[in-house]
Scaffold this motif. Structure first.
Motif, PDB file in Angstrom:
ATOM      1  N   GLU A   1     -21.385 -22.437  11.800  1.00  0.00           N
ATOM      2  CA  GLU A   1     -21.324 -23.616  10.388  1.00  0.00           C
ATOM      3  C   GLU A   1     -21.081 -22.327  10.009  1.00  0.00           C
ATOM      4  O   GLU A   1     -20.450 -21.556   9.160  1.00  0.00           O
ATOM      5  CB  GLU A   1     -23.035 -23.940   9.700  1.00  0.00           C
ATOM      6  N   THR A   2     -19.474 -23.736   9.346  1.00  0.00           N
ATOM      7  CA  THR A   2     -18.551 -22.377   8.063  1.00  0.00           C
ATOM      8  C   THR A   2     -18.936 -22.934   6.988  1.00  0.00           C
ATOM      9  O   THR A   2     -19.406 -23.592   6.170  1.00  0.00           O
ATOM     10  CB  THR A   2     -17.174 -22.968   8.801  1.00  0.00           C
TER      11      THR A   2
ATOM     12  N   LEU B   1     -13.112 -16.916   5.726  1.00  0.00           N
ATOM     13  CA  LEU B   1     -13.509 -17.876   5.774  1.00  0.00           C
ATOM     14  C   LEU B   1     -15.121 -17.257   6.434  1.00  0.00           C
ATOM     15  O   LEU B   1     -15.326 -16.499   7.492  1.00  0.00           O
ATOM     16  CB  LEU B   1     -13.033 -18.618   6.665  1.00  0.00           C
ATOM     17  N   THR B   2     -16.044 -17.704   6.054  1.00  0.00           N
ATOM     18  CA  THR B   2     -17.416 -17.132   6.743  1.00  0.00           C
ATOM     19  C   THR B   2     -18.100 -18.014   7.041  1.00  0.00           C
ATOM     20  O   THR B   2     -17.614 -19.367   7.380  1.00  0.00           O
ATOM     21  CB  THR B   2     -18.511 -16.977   5.503  1.00  0.00           C
ATOM     22  N   LEU B   3     -18.628 -17.506   8.396  1.00  0.00           N
ATOM     23  CA  LEU B   3     -19.647 -18.326   9.519  1.00  0.00           C
ATOM     24  C   LEU B   3     -20.825 -17.940   9.415  1.00  0.00           C
ATOM     25  O   LEU B   3     -20.818 -16.545  10.196  1.00  0.00           O
ATOM     26  CB  LEU B   3     -18.659 -18.233  11.157  1.00  0.00           C
ATOM     27  N   SER B   4     -21.881 -18.339  10.213  1.00  0.00           N
ATOM     28  CA  SER B   4     -23.176 -18.392  10.589  1.00  0.00           C
ATOM     29  C   SER B   4     -23.194 -18.863  12.422  1.00  0.00           C
ATOM     30  O   SER B   4     -22.803 -19.926  12.801  1.00  0.00           O
ATOM     31  CB  SER B   4     -23.933 -18.943   9.971  1.00  0.00           C
ATOM     32  N   VAL B   5     -23.124 -17.959  12.465  1.00  0.00           N
ATOM     33  CA  VAL B   5     -23.340 -18.329  14.448  1.00  0.00           C
ATOM     34  C   VAL B   5     -24.534 -17.915  14.887  1.00  0.00           C
ATOM     35  O   VAL B   5     -25.084 -16.584  14.407  1.00  0.00           O
ATOM     36  CB  VAL B   5     -22.233 -17.268  15.411  1.00  0.00           C
ATOM     37  N   ALA B   6     -24.684 -18.844  15.690  1.00  0.00           N
ATOM     38  CA  ALA B   6     -26.486 -19.053  15.525  1.00  0.00           C
ATOM     39  C   ALA B   6     -26.349 -18.842  17.702  1.00  0.00           C
ATOM     40  O   ALA B   6     -25.664 -19.816  18.379  1.00  0.00           O
ATOM     41  CB  ALA B   6     -27.359 -18.966  16.057  1.00  0.00           C
ATOM     42  N   LEU B   7     -27.345 -18.468  18.447  1.00  0.00           N
ATOM     43  CA  LEU B   7     -27.231 -19.357  20.221  1.00  0.00           C
ATOM     44  C   LEU B   7     -28.849 -19.494  19.531  1.00  0.00           C
ATOM     45  O   LEU B   7     -29.812 -18.874  19.781  1.00  0.00           O
ATOM     46  CB  LEU B   7     -27.106 -18.214  20.617  1.00  0.00           C
ATOM     47  N   ASP B   8     -28.860 -21.059  19.717  1.00  0.00           N
ATOM     48  CA  ASP B   8     -30.640 -21.794  19.755  1.00  0.00           C
ATOM     49  C   ASP B   8     -31.339 -21.941  20.787  1.00  0.00           C
ATOM     50  O   ASP B   8     -30.172 -21.795  22.052  1.00  0.00           O
ATOM     51  CB  ASP B   8     -30.160 -23.235  19.135  1.00  0.00           C
ATOM     52  N   PRO B   9     -32.394 -21.338  21.123  1.00  0.00           N
ATOM     53  CA  PRO B   9     -33.001 -21.535  22.500  1.00  0.00           C
ATOM     54  C   PRO B   9     -33.451 -22.696  22.302  1.00  0.00           C
ATOM     55  O   PRO B   9     -33.016 -24.140  21.290  1.00  0.00           O
ATOM     56  CB  PRO B   9     -34.739 -21.093  21.758  1.00  0.00           C
TER      57      PRO B   9
END
Length: 238
Positions: free
Chosen positions: A217-218, A163-171
């Motif tokens: 988002e996966t 399983l791939t995931l897109s991980v971010a810390l948004d301002p």
């Protein structure tokens, strides 16, 4: 004869011995000859008085000598170490203290500057953080993978794939836009508050915590139920 007859008539100075006049101011001592007539207890008393007066005089002299010595030492110190040197020394001490304080403040603030280097995955829930391996895209984003053999994917919920995931810390200024776009993209919204969770039409999971700015988002699951199962296992719940 009383002891008072040994006191000068003009200045009240007490004499020692048997002089003809006051040794301090020169006043006549008409009754001084009677001093020799003292005997017995009276003579001994007079000798005690005279001895005490000599001791007091000697003590006064010693005190005066000590005061002169202190004054001399202060004078020498003032001559050897002028006032401007003391001022310079004090200024140097103040500068050193201020420098140490500035250094301490900088050392205390240093950890704040390196917090982002701890890893974006540190913002993930504990269950998911323990399962993923991530590769940085930049200081605020990373691509992560949960291997297919991990218990989080048990039951074939990804169709036998990692399983791939897109991980971010948004301002803060981007968090509301992210949720708005996901809300209008269709699918099933499971939570819509501080934490937003939705399953897209293609069975991907979308998670956003608007309080801390975490966005996940996966990749696709085998279906909506599989996506919900992973959401519960990974701690991506409201």
């Amino acid at each position: 004869m009383s002891v008072a007859e040994l006191v000068c008539q003009y200045c009240s100075h007490r004499n020692v011995g048997n002089p003809a006049q006051c040794g301090h101011c020169g006043a006549p001592l008409p009754a001084v000859h009677r001093l020799s007539s003292l005997s017995g207890p009276a003579a001994r008393a007079e000798q005690v008085v005279v001895g005490a007066e000599r001791a007091v005089a000697a003590t006064a002299g010693a005190v005066a000598g000590a005061e002169n010595a202190v004054a001399g030492a202060e004078k020498v110190a003032a001559e050897q170490y002028p006032r401007w040197q003391w001022g310079a020394a004090i200024a140097g001490i103040v500068t050193m203290v201020l420098g140490l304080g500035f250094t301490a403040l900088r050392s205390c603030s240093t950890p704040l500057a390196v917090v982002p280097d701890l890893g974006i995955e540190q913002a993930l829930p504990g269950q998911l953080r323990a399962a993923v391996s991530c590769q940085r895209v930049d200081s605020t984003a990373a691509n992560c993978v949960v291997p297919v053999a991990d218990p989080l994917l048990a039951g074939g919920i990804t169709g036998g794939k990692d399983l791939t995931l897109s991980v971010a810390l948004d301002p803060p200024e981007r968090r509301a836009d992210t949720v708005r776009n996901w809300r209008t993209a269709g699918g099933t919204v499971l939570a819509d508050g501080v934490v937003f969770v939705a399953i897209s039409p293609t069975a991907t999971l979308r998670y956003a915590n608007t309080l801390v700015g975490l966005r996940v988002e996966t990749g696709a699951f085998s279906g909506r139920a599989a996506a919900q199962t992973f959401m519960a296992r990974a701690g991506l719940t409201p």
